[in-house]
Design a protein around this motif. Structure first.
Motif, PDB file in Angstrom:
ATOM      1  N   UNK A   1     -12.878   8.976-111.343  1.00 19.29           N
ATOM      2  CA  UNK A   1     -12.816   7.174-111.040  1.00 19.29           C
ATOM      3  C   UNK A   1     -14.095   7.155-110.685  1.00 19.29           C
ATOM      4  N   UNK A   2     -14.563   6.313-109.602  1.00 19.95           N
ATOM      5  CA  UNK A   2     -15.809   5.892-109.202  1.00 19.95           C
ATOM      6  C   UNK A   2     -15.982   6.253-108.318  1.00 19.95           C
ATOM      7  N   UNK A   3     -15.124   7.445-107.345  1.00 15.31           N
ATOM      8  CA  UNK A   3     -15.816   7.684-106.377  1.00 15.31           C
ATOM      9  C   UNK A   3     -17.495   9.068-106.549  1.00 15.31           C
ATOM     10  N   UNK A   4     -18.331   9.104-106.007  1.00  7.51           N
ATOM     11  CA  UNK A   4     -18.911   9.925-106.065  1.00  7.51           C
ATOM     12  C   UNK A   4     -20.068  10.483-104.854  1.00  7.51           C
ATOM     13  N   UNK A   5     -21.343  11.527-105.233  1.00  3.17           N
ATOM     14  CA  UNK A   5     -21.555  11.909-103.849  1.00  3.17           C
ATOM     15  C   UNK A   5     -23.999  11.809-104.197  1.00  3.17           C
ATOM     16  N   UNK A   6     -24.209  12.116-102.996  1.00  5.89           N
ATOM     17  CA  UNK A   6     -25.428  11.896-103.114  1.00  5.89           C
ATOM     18  C   UNK A   6     -25.558  13.842-102.148  1.00  5.89           C
ATOM     19  N   UNK A   7     -26.431  14.560-103.110  1.00  2.00           N
ATOM     20  CA  UNK A   7     -26.357  16.030-102.358  1.00  2.00           C
ATOM     21  C   UNK A   7     -27.627  16.205-101.223  1.00  2.00           C
ATOM     22  N   UNK A   8     -27.366  16.240-100.230  1.00  6.78           N
ATOM     23  CA  UNK A   8     -28.344  16.739 -99.133  1.00  6.78           C
ATOM     24  C   UNK A   8     -29.368  18.101 -98.920  1.00  6.78           C
TER      25      UNK A   8
END
Length: 286
Positions: A229-236
């Motif tokens: 859908x629209x949810x996303x993440x940025x890994x650290x």
């Protein structure tokens, strides 16, 4: 009566002893027993695998563990990084054809922490390899608050990434954001241009070409298979547990990682929820 009970107990004790002695006489010699046990242990998967601790020994030796550890000893990170470079390098084909203006390969997010001056995070998109996933992200970045999008004959009010929040900070993964419905991670929907009559709020997985091998990988957060859908993440950090599960489609450029790590390390959380508002004040394509 007491004598009868004592005699019965003595009889049972004698019978049990005789049975045990007869069983011991029928056992094979000790050499044969040790040979049998050795042959049995040779079928084990490791030195301690027969007792279920083989994965722990490998994990402590730095070879990775089983699925619960999220790492595998045969995972070559350097090789996966080289594959990631090749996937992003495919964008040069768009530039060579002159399609880079029609299909932008970069987007940006302006993040503000607790009302402070926003700082920009520039994201490189794998537009050539994942056109549908990157198109969804670009369209959501270009939507303005209060805008509406046409879905067939119906005009559907829609909100993009602008004015949404970073709703969770996972210490073993990174920053989670992009909920355009509830703004708390419990909902999300793709851009109406990518929705279909049978699936108006999500779209299918396009491909797991990019691995989560380093900080800065931008990846969809789908609640299930083919439900992006629209949810996303940025890994650290390196997150191998996400490979094959979430579709990675971009990476943060070098300057933007300073912003991501400042938020990741500087914002206090309660069970992963930020205690201050981290807001997307602006977004778009470059």
């Amino acid at each position: 009566l007491v004598r009868t009970e004592k005699s019965t107990m003595n009889h049972l004790r004698t019978t049990t002893t005789n049975l045990a002695q007869s069983h011991l006489r029928q056992r094979p010699p000790s050499s044969q027993t040790s040979l049998t046990s050795t042959l049995t242990r040779s079928k084990s998967t490791g030195t301690r695998g027969s007792r279920g601790h083989g994965w722990l020994k490998k994990y402590r030796d730095g070879l990775g563990g089983r699925h619960l550890q999220g790492r595998w000893h045969y995972r070559d990170v350097e090789e996966l990084k080289a594959i990631n470079e090749e996937v992003f390098g495919m964008n040069q084909l768009l530039i060579a054809k002159g399609d880079s203006e029609k299909v932008p390969t970069e987007a940006y997010l302006d993040l503000s922490v607790a009302g402070e001056e926003p700082r920009r995070v520039v994201i490189e998109l794998a537009a050539a390899a994942l056109p549908k996933t990157t198109e969804n992200f670009r369209l959501l970045c270009q939507e303005k608050p209060g805008a509406s999008s046409e879905n067939g004959e119906e005009v559907v009010p829609f909100v993009g990434y602008a004015s949404t929040n970073v709703y969770k900070i996972e210490k073993t993964v990174g920053l989670c954001l992009g909920d355009v419905v509830t703004n708390n991670g419990s909902g999300g929907r793709c851009h109406p241009a990518l929705g279909t009559p049978t699936s108006p709020y999500s779209f299918r997985d396009e491909g797991h070409f990019i691995s989560h091998t380093q900080p800065g990988i931008v990846s969809m957060m789908s609640p299930g298979v083919h439900r992006n859908d629209s949810r996303f993440l940025i890994t650290t950090t390196d997150a191998p547990q996400l490979d094959g599960r979430f579709v990675a489609f971009g990476r943060v450029k070098d300057d933007g990682m300073d912003v991501v790590f400042d938020i990741f390390n500087g914002v206090f959380t309660k069970r992963g929820r930020p205690t201050v508002e981290i807001k997307v004040t602006g977004c778009g394509v470059l």
